[in-house]
Design an enzyme around this catalytic site. Structure first.
Site, PDB file in Angstrom:
ATOM      1  N   LYS A 194      37.921  54.840  12.747  1.00 52.62           N
ATOM      2  CA  LYS A 194      36.759  54.888  11.854  1.00 52.62           C
ATOM      3  C   LYS A 194      36.605  56.301  11.302  1.00 52.62           C
ATOM      4  CE  LYS A 194      33.911  51.339  14.110  1.00 52.62           C
ATOM      5  NZ  LYS A 194      33.839  50.415  12.983  1.00 52.62           N
ATOM      6  N   ARG A 238      36.080  40.601  17.935  1.00 52.11           N
ATOM      7  CA  ARG A 238      36.517  39.192  17.919  1.00 52.11           C
ATOM      8  C   ARG A 238      37.687  38.967  18.875  1.00 52.11           C
ATOM      9  NH1 ARG A 238      37.385  39.563  11.561  1.00 52.11           N
ATOM     10  NH2 ARG A 238      35.677  41.017  11.909  1.00 52.11           N
TER      11      ARG A 238
HETATM   12  N1  BES Z   1      31.510  47.335  15.785  1.00 54.41           N
HETATM   13  C1  BES Z   1      31.951  47.137  14.458  1.00 54.41           C
HETATM   14  C2  BES Z   1      30.895  46.509  13.560  1.00 54.41           C
HETATM   15  C3  BES Z   1      29.686  47.364  13.269  1.00 54.41           C
HETATM   16  C4  BES Z   1      29.650  48.132  12.127  1.00 54.41           C
HETATM   17  C5  BES Z   1      28.600  47.340  14.090  1.00 54.41           C
HETATM   18  C6  BES Z   1      28.527  48.887  11.842  1.00 54.41           C
HETATM   19  C7  BES Z   1      27.469  48.105  13.821  1.00 54.41           C
HETATM   20  C8  BES Z   1      27.431  48.880  12.688  1.00 54.41           C
HETATM   21  C9  BES Z   1      33.177  46.223  14.453  1.00 54.41           C
HETATM   22  O1  BES Z   1      34.005  46.319  15.564  1.00 54.41           O
HETATM   23  C10 BES Z   1      34.018  46.595  13.293  1.00 54.41           C
HETATM   24  O2  BES Z   1      34.504  47.677  13.268  1.00 54.41           O
HETATM   25  N2  BES Z   1      34.156  45.672  12.347  1.00 54.41           N
HETATM   26  C11 BES Z   1      34.923  45.901  11.184  1.00 54.41           C
HETATM   27  C12 BES Z   1      35.753  44.667  10.921  1.00 54.41           C
HETATM   28  C13 BES Z   1      36.782  44.844   9.840  1.00 54.41           C
HETATM   29  C14 BES Z   1      37.832  45.831  10.254  1.00 54.41           C
HETATM   30  C15 BES Z   1      37.408  43.488   9.549  1.00 54.41           C
HETATM   31  C16 BES Z   1      33.961  46.161  10.031  1.00 54.41           C
HETATM   32  O3  BES Z   1      32.905  45.513   9.966  1.00 54.41           O
HETATM   33  O4  BES Z   1      34.246  47.041   9.229  1.00 54.41           O
HETATM   34 MN    MN Z   2      35.408  47.877  15.357  1.00 63.22          MN
END
Ligand code: BES
Ligand code: MN
Ligand code: ZN
Length: 497
Positions: A275, A349
């Site tokens: 990230k 997931r």
């Molecule tokens: N934990 C994150 C989702 C999240 C984002 C929670 C912001 C709280 C605040 C999750 O694991 C994630 O990173 N999801 C990705 C999925 C994508 C790579 C398909 C996302 O939402 O960007």
């Molecule tokens: Mn994630």
């Protein structure tokens, strides 16, 4: 916060909160107090006029010899329209105001105002609940309090004739509030303190404290079970992954349980699909789903629920390293379904895939609900106002939504149709862990999970937008909300005991 209910004798000294509804409607005790103070309360309300509304507050110095030294008039709004959620918000506003006055304790005179839509004992309980929820703060790491957090409202006494009734009514609520408080504590803890092992330890301790049967599965057992999707997420971290299974058996012997499944990613760096730094610190909150399940288990044990409930928590850390899972890796999940890991940041997931299969297969639950901070996309869709609900089961969905309305932890139903299954087709494996970039991202996550639930009635709650708040809310100081605990408890109470 210590909540007490007592007979309505006016305190000697200190601050007394009194209630006023629209049209300056007061209860009999408050009327008496008004007369005793030479009409002080009515004059203050007349001066405020229309600007005195629900959640409004008027602060008065009581004339000498009154008993209390200060009076705080709190507005309820229209008496015949006021709902539990409104009263909770008033309770929250009272807590904030009292704390702002630097008070550690105070009393609220809960007077039977004519035309109120609820019994006085229910009013008292709702005010207490709101105050306790809004009064929570996480102060563990403040060694020196700052000005605005110098005081802690420690005790609130609600004064009413039916105090014994109110105390009875409050007892189960207190158990739920304790669940919320504990969930918030866990969510607030930084990831250096609360890793998978510490979280698993907290589960064990909770079991001993409230009488839950707790099993902790460590890496060797997870390997035996073939939870390769979950293990893949954790393999970049030096911290061992755990799955916690918590059981409450308050229902009939042999009756199928209700299952609650939580995403407990104690820190989500994204893994090798790292990230960006801005906001990465928020990813200590990526275990909010597991915390909600933990809190709900504490609540139902605390109120001795007549239900069989199993909570399953997937506790891992998603980190980049030389041993980390790579984009493009293929994992064989416990269910046998193979997954191409296109993006290591879509890790929730992967964790849930194995948990959902394991839970459905082992416990044959009559219903299964998972909670997960799964996607940023749900925040794009719904903001921070409510969580996303995904289910094919209309009845389960409606029941969860009703519980959400009743507790203020609202759910908005999102699509989960078969056409979206196309989005997660992989060229090399059965499915891949991402959909079509920015298209229906939250549904892509949900449709992925659906592949692992078998025939069990199931709902997925994407709580990414609501597990923490960057602003103060009516029932929560900014930070962890504990979202899900009250909702799950209410749903269980209404339909499963
Ligand atoms: N934990 C994150 C989702 C999240 C984002 C929670 C912001 C709280 C605040 C999750 O694991 C994630 O990173 N999801 C990705 C999925 C994508 C790579 C398909 C996302 O939402 O960007
Ligand atoms: Mn994630
Ligand atoms: Zn995540």
């Amino acid at each position: 916060m210590q909540i007490e209910f007592a007979a309505p004798t006016l305190p000697d000294g200190g601050t007394l909160v009194v209630l006023a509804a629209a049209g300056n409607a007061l209860g009999p005790e408050t009327e008496a107090l008004d007369r005793q103070t030479g009409g002080l309360i009515r004059r203050a309300l007349a001066l405020a006029g229309d600007r005195f509304k629900r959640k409004s507050m008027l602060e008065l110095v009581a004339p000498e010899g009154t008993g209390p030294e200060r009076l705080l008039i709190a507005g309820l709004g229209k008496a015949d329209e006021v709902k539990v959620a409104d009263l909770e918000a008033v309770g929250g506003a009272i807590a904030v105001r009292l704390r702002g006055l630097g008070l550690e304790r105070a009393a609220v005179l809960v007077d039977p105002i004519g035309g109120l839509s609820l019994p006085v004992s229910a009013v008292a309980v709702a005010l207490a609940t709101g105050a306790a929820l809004r009064g929570y703060r996480f102060m563990r790491y403040r060694t020196k309090p700052e000005d605005n957090d110098a005081t802690e409202l420690e005790a609130l006494t609600l004064l009413l004739e039916d105090h014994a009734d109110a105390a009875d009514l409050y007892r189960p609520e207190a158990a739920v509030l304790e669940g919320v408080r504990h969930a918030r504590d866990l969510v607030s803890e930084p990831a250096n303190v609360l890793g998978p092992e510490a979280f698993a330890e907290a589960c064990r301790a909770l079991g001993a404290e409230v009488g839950l049967e707790v099993e902790i599965l460590g890496r060797p057992r997870l390997q035996e079970l073939g939870m390769n999707a979950l293990l893949g997420v954790s393999q970049g971290s030096v911290r061992e992954p755990f799955v916690a299974v918590m059981r409450w058996s308050g229902g009939a012997d042999g009756e199928a349980p209700v299952a609650l499944v939580g995403k407990g990613v104690c820190f989500d760096s994204g893994g090798l699909s790292l990230k960006p730094p801005g906001g990465m610190e928020d990813m200590k909150w990526d275990m909010g789903g597991a915390a909600a399940v933990f809190g709900a288990m504490k609540a139902i044990a605390g109120r001795q629920a007549k239900a069989n409930v199993v909570g399953v928590l997937g506790l891992v850390e998603n980190m980049p390293s030389g041993s980390a899972q790579r984009p493009g890796d293929v994992v064989r999940t416990m269910s046998g379904i193979t997954v191409e890991v296109v993006n290591t940041d879509a890790e929730g997931r992967l964790v849930l895939a194995d948990l959902l299969h394991y839970t459905a297969d082992r416990f044959k639950p009559k219903a299964m609900v998972d909670l997960a901070t799964l996607t940023g996309a749900i925040i794009i869709a719904l903001g921070h106002e409510q969580a996303g609900l995904f289910t094919d089961d209309d009845e389960l969905g409606a029941r969860l939504q009703a519980a959400g309305e009743a507790t203020g932890e609202k759910l908005w139903r999102m699509p989960l149709g078969e056409p979206y299954a196309e989005h997660i087709k992989s060229d090399i494996a059965d499915i891949k862990n991402v959909g079509r970039s920015r298209e229906a991202g939250a549904t892509a996550g949900a449709i992925f999970l659906k592949r692992f639930v078998g025939e069990v009635p199931w709902a997925h709650l994407d709580i990414a937008g609501v597990t923490f708040s960057k602003r103060d809310l009516p029932l929560a100081q900014k930070g962890a909300t504990g979202f899900g605990v009250r909702l799950l408890d209410r749903w269980l109470r209404e339909h499963h005991g």
